[in-house]
Design a protein around this motif. Structure first.
Motif, PDB file in Angstrom:
ATOM      1  N   ASP A 186       0.826  -1.212   0.000  1.00  0.00           N
ATOM      2  CA  ASP A 186       0.000   0.000   0.000  1.00  0.00           C
ATOM      3  C   ASP A 186       0.859   1.261   0.000  1.00  0.00           C
ATOM      4  O   ASP A 186       0.538   2.242  -0.678  1.00  0.00           O
ATOM      5  CB  ASP A 186      -0.941   0.009   1.207  1.00  0.00           C
ATOM      6  CG  ASP A 186      -2.056  -1.016   1.074  1.00  0.00           C
ATOM      7  OD1 ASP A 186      -2.302  -1.490  -0.053  1.00  0.00           O
ATOM      8  OD2 ASP A 186      -2.679  -1.348   2.112  1.00  0.00           O
ATOM      9  N   ALA A 187       1.961   1.240   0.753  1.00  0.00           N
ATOM     10  CA  ALA A 187       2.841   2.407   0.814  1.00  0.00           C
ATOM     11  C   ALA A 187       3.494   2.650  -0.548  1.00  0.00           C
ATOM     12  O   ALA A 187       3.506   3.777  -1.052  1.00  0.00           O
ATOM     13  CB  ALA A 187       3.903   2.214   1.885  1.00  0.00           C
ATOM     14  N   VAL A 188       4.021   1.606  -1.157  1.00  0.00           N
ATOM     15  CA  VAL A 188       4.691   1.754  -2.457  1.00  0.00           C
ATOM     16  C   VAL A 188       3.683   2.165  -3.528  1.00  0.00           C
ATOM     17  O   VAL A 188       3.973   3.037  -4.358  1.00  0.00           O
ATOM     18  CB  VAL A 188       5.424   0.453  -2.847  1.00  0.00           C
ATOM     19  CG1 VAL A 188       5.923   0.503  -4.277  1.00  0.00           C
ATOM     20  CG2 VAL A 188       6.585   0.202  -1.883  1.00  0.00           C
ATOM     21  N   GLY A 227       0.951   3.846  -3.057  1.00  0.00           N
ATOM     22  CA  GLY A 227       0.609   5.242  -2.792  1.00  0.00           C
ATOM     23  C   GLY A 227       1.690   6.189  -3.274  1.00  0.00           C
ATOM     24  O   GLY A 227       1.395   7.240  -3.864  1.00  0.00           O
ATOM     25  N   TRP A 228       2.953   5.831  -3.022  1.00  0.00           N
ATOM     26  CA  TRP A 228       4.065   6.671  -3.488  1.00  0.00           C
ATOM     27  C   TRP A 228       4.083   6.725  -5.013  1.00  0.00           C
ATOM     28  O   TRP A 228       4.320   7.779  -5.605  1.00  0.00           O
ATOM     29  CB  TRP A 228       5.391   6.124  -2.988  1.00  0.00           C
ATOM     30  CG  TRP A 228       5.593   6.237  -1.509  1.00  0.00           C
ATOM     31  CD1 TRP A 228       4.974   7.092  -0.649  1.00  0.00           C
ATOM     32  CD2 TRP A 228       6.490   5.459  -0.720  1.00  0.00           C
ATOM     33  NE1 TRP A 228       5.418   6.888   0.619  1.00  0.00           N
ATOM     34  CE2 TRP A 228       6.358   5.898   0.609  1.00  0.00           C
ATOM     35  CE3 TRP A 228       7.393   4.438  -1.011  1.00  0.00           C
ATOM     36  CZ2 TRP A 228       7.087   5.342   1.646  1.00  0.00           C
ATOM     37  CZ3 TRP A 228       8.124   3.883   0.023  1.00  0.00           C
ATOM     38  CH2 TRP A 228       7.971   4.340   1.338  1.00  0.00           C
ATOM     39  N   TYR A 229       3.852   5.590  -5.658  1.00  0.00           N
ATOM     40  CA  TYR A 229       3.847   5.548  -7.119  1.00  0.00           C
ATOM     41  C   TYR A 229       2.729   6.432  -7.680  1.00  0.00           C
ATOM     42  O   TYR A 229       2.951   7.221  -8.606  1.00  0.00           O
ATOM     43  CB  TYR A 229       3.690   4.108  -7.598  1.00  0.00           C
ATOM     44  CG  TYR A 229       3.572   4.000  -9.097  1.00  0.00           C
ATOM     45  CD1 TYR A 229       4.686   4.131  -9.909  1.00  0.00           C
ATOM     46  CD2 TYR A 229       2.331   3.796  -9.699  1.00  0.00           C
ATOM     47  CE1 TYR A 229       4.585   4.052 -11.289  1.00  0.00           C
ATOM     48  CE2 TYR A 229       2.215   3.711 -11.076  1.00  0.00           C
ATOM     49  CZ  TYR A 229       3.345   3.840 -11.859  1.00  0.00           C
ATOM     50  OH  TYR A 229       3.233   3.771 -13.218  1.00  0.00           O
ATOM     51  N   ASP A 230       1.533   6.293  -7.124  1.00  0.00           N
ATOM     52  CA  ASP A 230       0.410   7.116  -7.592  1.00  0.00           C
ATOM     53  C   ASP A 230       0.684   8.598  -7.386  1.00  0.00           C
ATOM     54  O   ASP A 230       0.384   9.420  -8.256  1.00  0.00           O
ATOM     55  CB  ASP A 230      -0.876   6.721  -6.878  1.00  0.00           C
ATOM     56  CG  ASP A 230      -1.374   5.346  -7.289  1.00  0.00           C
ATOM     57  OD1 ASP A 230      -0.962   4.872  -8.367  1.00  0.00           O
ATOM     58  OD2 ASP A 230      -2.177   4.753  -6.534  1.00  0.00           O
ATOM     59  N   ALA A 231       1.263   8.948  -6.223  1.00  0.00           N
ATOM     60  CA  ALA A 231       1.574  10.349  -5.951  1.00  0.00           C
ATOM     61  C   ALA A 231       2.641  10.865  -6.919  1.00  0.00           C
ATOM     62  O   ALA A 231       2.552  12.004  -7.397  1.00  0.00           O
ATOM     63  CB  ALA A 231       2.042  10.513  -4.505  1.00  0.00           C
ATOM     64  N   ALA A 232       3.647  10.056  -7.216  1.00  0.00           N
ATOM     65  CA  ALA A 232       4.711  10.481  -8.136  1.00  0.00           C
ATOM     66  C   ALA A 232       4.173  10.655  -9.556  1.00  0.00           C
ATOM     67  O   ALA A 232       4.515  11.624 -10.241  1.00  0.00           O
ATOM     68  CB  ALA A 232       5.852   9.453  -8.127  1.00  0.00           C
ATOM     69  N   ASN A 271       1.038  11.330 -10.366  1.00  0.00           N
ATOM     70  CA  ASN A 271       0.167  12.514 -10.338  1.00  0.00           C
ATOM     71  C   ASN A 271       0.999  13.792 -10.333  1.00  0.00           C
ATOM     72  O   ASN A 271       0.687  14.756 -11.046  1.00  0.00           O
ATOM     73  CB  ASN A 271      -0.745  12.454  -9.116  1.00  0.00           C
ATOM     74  CG  ASN A 271      -1.855  13.463  -9.180  1.00  0.00           C
ATOM     75  OD1 ASN A 271      -2.225  13.923 -10.257  1.00  0.00           O
ATOM     76  ND2 ASN A 271      -2.383  13.834  -8.024  1.00  0.00           N
ATOM     77  N   TRP A 272       2.074  13.817  -9.536  1.00  0.00           N
ATOM     78  CA  TRP A 272       2.948  14.992  -9.498  1.00  0.00           C
ATOM     79  C   TRP A 272       3.585  15.231 -10.868  1.00  0.00           C
ATOM     80  O   TRP A 272       3.658  16.362 -11.351  1.00  0.00           O
ATOM     81  CB  TRP A 272       4.034  14.799  -8.441  1.00  0.00           C
ATOM     82  CG  TRP A 272       5.002  15.928  -8.382  1.00  0.00           C
ATOM     83  CD1 TRP A 272       4.865  17.102  -7.718  1.00  0.00           C
ATOM     84  CD2 TRP A 272       6.274  15.992  -9.057  1.00  0.00           C
ATOM     85  NE1 TRP A 272       5.972  17.887  -7.917  1.00  0.00           N
ATOM     86  CE2 TRP A 272       6.853  17.248  -8.727  1.00  0.00           C
ATOM     87  CE3 TRP A 272       6.977  15.125  -9.881  1.00  0.00           C
ATOM     88  CZ2 TRP A 272       8.091  17.631  -9.216  1.00  0.00           C
ATOM     89  CZ3 TRP A 272       8.211  15.510 -10.362  1.00  0.00           C
ATOM     90  CH2 TRP A 272       8.754  16.755 -10.024  1.00  0.00           C
TER      91      TRP A 272
END
Length: 70
Positions: free
Chosen positions: A44-46, A48-53, A55-56
């Motif tokens: 879930d953490a990875v 989430g980080w991937y989705d945030a990156a 999106n950014w």
């Protein structure tokens, strides 16, 4: 009322190897479930980080592209 002086016995088998085996299996199951839980948290953490990156990156690319005159 129904006191006929009958004695009830509980028969308990002392099987230390069986108890030890059950304890090991139960310990393994508990450790496996904890491992799966930790794996789920890490996934879930990875994710989430991937989705945030992503999106950014998408928003940054849109912002930079907004300055192009074409």
């Amino acid at each position: 009322m129904f006191d006929n002086h009958r004695q009830d016995y509980v028969i308990q088998s002392n099987d230390p190897k069986g108890d030890e085996g059950f304890g090991k299996v139960l310990g393994f199951v508990i450790c496996f479930v904890l491992f799966l839980g930790a794996l789920q948290v890490a996934y879930d953490a990875v994710a989430g980080w991937y989705d945030a990156a992503v999106n950014w990156g998408r928003e940054t690319a849109a912002y930079v592209a907004s300055f192009w005159p074409f």
